[in-house]
Enzyme design. Structure first.
Site, mmCIF file in Angstrom:
data_model
loop_
_atom_site.group_PDB
_atom_site.id
_atom_site.type_symbol
_atom_site.label_atom_id
_atom_site.label_comp_id
_atom_site.label_asym_id
_atom_site.label_seq_id
_atom_site.Cartn_x
_atom_site.Cartn_y
_atom_site.Cartn_z
ATOM 1 N N ILE A 96 -4.983 -20.463 12.779
ATOM 2 C CA ILE A 96 -5.506 -21.274 13.917
ATOM 3 C C ILE A 96 -6.316 -22.451 13.307
ATOM 4 O O ILE A 96 -6.340 -23.632 13.795
ATOM 5 C CB ILE A 96 -6.267 -20.247 14.776
ATOM 6 C CG1 ILE A 96 -5.687 -19.385 15.512
ATOM 7 C CG2 ILE A 96 -7.359 -21.348 15.573
ATOM 8 C CD1 ILE A 96 -6.292 -18.375 16.358
ATOM 9 N N GLU A 110 -10.274 2.873 -2.841
ATOM 10 C CA GLU A 110 -10.650 4.114 -2.059
ATOM 11 C C GLU A 110 -9.706 4.787 -1.178
ATOM 12 O O GLU A 110 -10.082 4.976 -0.049
ATOM 13 C CB GLU A 110 -12.228 3.605 -1.419
ATOM 14 C CG GLU A 110 -13.260 3.227 -2.627
ATOM 15 C CD GLU A 110 -14.561 3.190 -1.926
ATOM 16 O OE1 GLU A 110 -14.838 4.076 -1.005
ATOM 17 O OE2 GLU A 110 -15.283 2.180 -2.438
ATOM 18 N N SER A 148 -3.984 2.228 1.977
ATOM 19 C CA SER A 148 -3.554 2.612 3.463
ATOM 20 C C SER A 148 -2.508 3.869 3.715
ATOM 21 O O SER A 148 -2.684 4.589 4.458
ATOM 22 C CB SER A 148 -2.942 1.197 3.974
ATOM 23 O OG SER A 148 -3.864 0.494 4.297
ATOM 24 N N GLU A 149 -1.515 3.700 2.661
ATOM 25 C CA GLU A 149 -0.753 4.852 2.873
ATOM 26 C C GLU A 149 -1.153 6.182 2.370
ATOM 27 O O GLU A 149 -0.809 7.230 3.204
ATOM 28 C CB GLU A 149 0.702 4.615 1.777
ATOM 29 C CG GLU A 149 1.332 3.239 2.001
ATOM 30 C CD GLU A 149 0.800 2.139 1.507
ATOM 31 O OE1 GLU A 149 -0.411 1.953 0.957
ATOM 32 O OE2 GLU A 149 1.397 1.083 1.884
HETATM 33 C C1 LIG Z 1 -11.276 -4.816 -6.162
HETATM 34 C C2 LIG Z 1 -11.039 -3.476 -6.751
HETATM 35 C C3 LIG Z 1 -12.054 -2.634 -7.118
HETATM 36 C C4 LIG Z 1 -11.852 -1.336 -7.474
HETATM 37 N N1 LIG Z 1 -13.090 -0.642 -7.996
HETATM 38 C C5 LIG Z 1 -12.755 0.586 -8.544
HETATM 39 C C6 LIG Z 1 -14.019 1.402 -9.102
HETATM 40 O O1 LIG Z 1 -14.946 0.935 -9.033
HETATM 41 N N2 LIG Z 1 -13.900 2.591 -9.823
HETATM 42 C C7 LIG Z 1 -12.593 3.175 -9.654
HETATM 43 O O2 LIG Z 1 -12.557 4.273 -10.286
HETATM 44 N N3 LIG Z 1 -11.334 2.450 -9.347
HETATM 45 C C8 LIG Z 1 -11.645 1.555 -8.546
HETATM 46 N N4 LIG Z 1 -10.397 0.488 -8.315
HETATM 47 C C9 LIG Z 1 -9.219 1.164 -8.268
HETATM 48 C C10 LIG Z 1 -8.591 1.758 -6.972
HETATM 49 O O3 LIG Z 1 -9.262 3.082 -6.625
HETATM 50 C C11 LIG Z 1 -6.933 1.904 -7.251
HETATM 51 O O4 LIG Z 1 -6.667 0.718 -7.452
HETATM 52 C C12 LIG Z 1 -6.646 2.700 -6.275
HETATM 53 O O5 LIG Z 1 -6.869 3.851 -6.277
HETATM 54 C C13 LIG Z 1 -4.787 2.515 -6.311
HETATM 55 O O6 LIG Z 1 -4.460 2.949 -7.661
HETATM 56 P P1 LIG Z 1 -3.524 1.921 -8.303
HETATM 57 O O7 LIG Z 1 -3.751 0.641 -8.115
HETATM 58 O O8 LIG Z 1 -3.202 2.578 -9.368
HETATM 59 O O9 LIG Z 1 -2.158 2.240 -7.332
HETATM 60 P P2 LIG Z 1 -0.897 3.193 -7.414
HETATM 61 O O10 LIG Z 1 -1.814 4.443 -7.342
HETATM 62 O O11 LIG Z 1 0.062 3.110 -8.283
HETATM 63 O O12 LIG Z 1 -0.362 3.038 -5.992
HETATM 64 C C14 LIG Z 1 0.525 2.044 -5.686
HETATM 65 C C15 LIG Z 1 0.782 1.797 -4.368
HETATM 66 O O13 LIG Z 1 1.700 2.843 -3.957
HETATM 67 C C16 LIG Z 1 1.546 3.502 -2.764
HETATM 68 N N5 LIG Z 1 1.258 4.830 -2.692
HETATM 69 C C17 LIG Z 1 0.449 5.532 -3.724
HETATM 70 N N6 LIG Z 1 0.049 6.757 -3.242
HETATM 71 C C18 LIG Z 1 0.878 6.847 -2.342
HETATM 72 C C19 LIG Z 1 0.988 8.038 -1.509
HETATM 73 N N7 LIG Z 1 0.374 9.246 -1.530
HETATM 74 N N8 LIG Z 1 1.870 7.730 -0.169
HETATM 75 C C20 LIG Z 1 2.462 6.598 0.151
HETATM 76 N N9 LIG Z 1 2.229 5.457 -0.715
HETATM 77 C C21 LIG Z 1 1.262 5.748 -1.727
HETATM 78 C C22 LIG Z 1 0.314 2.471 -2.252
HETATM 79 O O14 LIG Z 1 1.106 1.571 -1.606
HETATM 80 C C23 LIG Z 1 -0.202 2.095 -3.387
HETATM 81 O O15 LIG Z 1 -0.875 0.744 -2.945
HETATM 82 C C24 LIG Z 1 -10.606 -0.632 -7.669
HETATM 83 C C25 LIG Z 1 -9.452 -1.348 -7.280
HETATM 84 C C26 LIG Z 1 -9.815 -2.746 -6.718
HETATM 85 C C27 LIG Z 1 -8.398 -3.476 -6.349
#
Ligand SMILES: Cc1cc2nc3c(=O)[nH]c(=O)nc-3n(C[C@H](O)[C@H](O)[C@H](O)COP(=O)(O)OP(=O)(O)OC[C@H]3O[C@@H](n4cnc5c(N)ncnc54)[C@H](O)[C@@H]3O)c2cc1C
Length: 378
Positions: A336, A362, A365-366
């Protein structure tokens, strides 16, 4: 109390927080370096008494609803202040939930005054969504019942790492036991063998890696029971999950308000943008979705505070709906506004970068959908 009815004092508090965010915290946020801990901002949050709202006077976590109102209101006017506050709560949450009196006395006052910066270290390169697969090793150090441990391995995506003052670290104490073999430790900065590097993110979020090269921890550093750390992590995240939705709702409302104002003023085709139904209906739809998300966030938080049994479902729904809605709201507001929204320094450019991560951290969404589905078949 019906979950959807805030008391007049709560509304007033939210107003005050928004004003405080805009007047006192935003200038401090703007003076800080993107992606680095802003100690002046954290100290101000302490001096204004806002960090003190994270924990009750007895050191236990405060109300989830208060936390949501705080996060939503600060997010509206200063996302950096919101994030700094939330990270203090997340980092010190395990101490409040599972710490001994001595651990609480050592750290909670420091964290709520803004003198010490806390971090919550769960994620690893090989364990994100599947946090129970974490592999940071806690090897016994010494013999007998009073032995300590040495931590070896790596954490990543840890907010406030590597420069926080204290880390709550989740490590594997029993091999092959999944979530039942994880312990939580308090690791102050400066322990021998502790290192790490900052990471650059899309959002202005302080974050980095942590490396552990035989970092010594003792029984006094253990948070809760040995092998009981995964429960500590999950209880902390359960408390915070609805409030991630509140963060998202605050950003969504800021985006909507900006879009309403802009569409009401921007002249085009002999009127304002808001005269075009294609525009005004988008605003109406966005406002409705934000209101639904907000109500769900409050309801989940209130259910948490009442100790109701269906908190897992409610918290997952609230986080899912609010973070997805916020993404859509910010995108709509950008559309917008047109080109101006994409210029560096514009509120919406800032929100566009901020709004993405809460759909991943945390519990992506999935993962929230999986929690909700599991609850449906319970
Ligand atoms: C800005 C930011 C701050 C953060 N701060 C912290 C922190 O302070 N402490 C900490 O410990 N961690 C922190 N994290 C890490 C965060 O908790 C992880 O990024 C999150 O748990 C997802 O793990 P991953 O990025 O390894 O993605 P993955 O576990 O590899 O997952 C990738 C994608 O796979 C899909 N997926 C995963 N599991 C499933 C499922 N069961 N069913 C369907 N689809 C699925 C989802 O689309 C997901 O996004 C932070 C992340 C960000 C981006």
């Amino acid at each position: 109390m019906p979950a959807f009815a805030l008391e007049p004092e709560q509304h007033k508090w939210c107003e005050e927080l928004r004003t405080l965010g805009a007047r006192e915290l935003r200038p401090l946020a703007e003076a800080g370096e993107e992606g680095r801990i802003n100690r002046e901002l954290v100290a101000a949050l302490g001096e204004l008494g806002l960090l003190g709202r994270l924990f009750a006077p007895d050191g236990r976590p405060a109300s989830a609803l208060d936390l949501c109102l705080l996060r939503e209101s600060l997010a509206y006017s200063c996302t950096e202040a919101e994030t700094a506050l939330a990270l203090q709560g997340l980092g010190a949450g395990p101490v409040a939930l599972a710490g001994t009196d001595a651990q609480r006395a050592r750290w909670l006052g420091e964290v709520t005054s803004g003198r010490a910066v806390a971090a919550f270290a769960l994620s690893e390169p090989g364990a994100g969504s599947d946090a129970a697969a974490l592999g940071l090793q806690a090897e016994p150090d010494g013999t007998g019942a009073g032995h300590g441990w040495r931590l070896t391995g790596e954490k990543t995506w840890i907010s406030n790492a590597p420069h926080a003052d204290v880390f709550t670290v989740f490590a594997r104490t029993t091999q092959g036991a999944g979530s039942r073999g994880v312990s939580a430790f308090l690791v102050p900065a400066g322990r021998p063998g502790l290192g790490g590097e900052p990471l650059e993110m899309l959002s202005p979020h302080p974050i980095g890696t942590l490396t552990f090269d035989g970092v010594p921890v003792s029984r006094d550093d253990l948070l809760g029971e040995a092998d009981g750390g995964f429960g500590v992590a999950m209880r902390t995240l359960n408390l915070f999950r609805p409030s991630v939705g509140a963060f998202a709702t605050g950003m969504a409302q800021a985006a909507l308000d900006a879009a309403v104002e802009h569409a009401g003023e921007r002249r085009a085709f002999g009127g304002t943008l808001s005269d075009l139904q294609a525009v005004s209906h988008q605003l109406a739809e966005t406002a409705t979705r934000i209101e639904a998300a907000r109500l769900m966030v409050y309801a989940a938080a209130a259910a948490h505070d009442r100790g109701e049994p269906d908190i897992a479902r409610r918290a997952a729904m609230a986080k899912l709906l609010a973070t997805e809605t916020a993404q859509q709201a910010v995108d709509t507001a950008v559309q917008i506004h047109g080109a101006a929204a994409l210029q560096r320094g514009h509120l919406l450019e800032h929100l566009y970068r901020e709004v993405r991560a809460p759909r991943i951290y945390e519990g992506a969404s999935e993962v929230q959908r999986s929690i909700i589905a599991k609850e449906l078949y319970r």
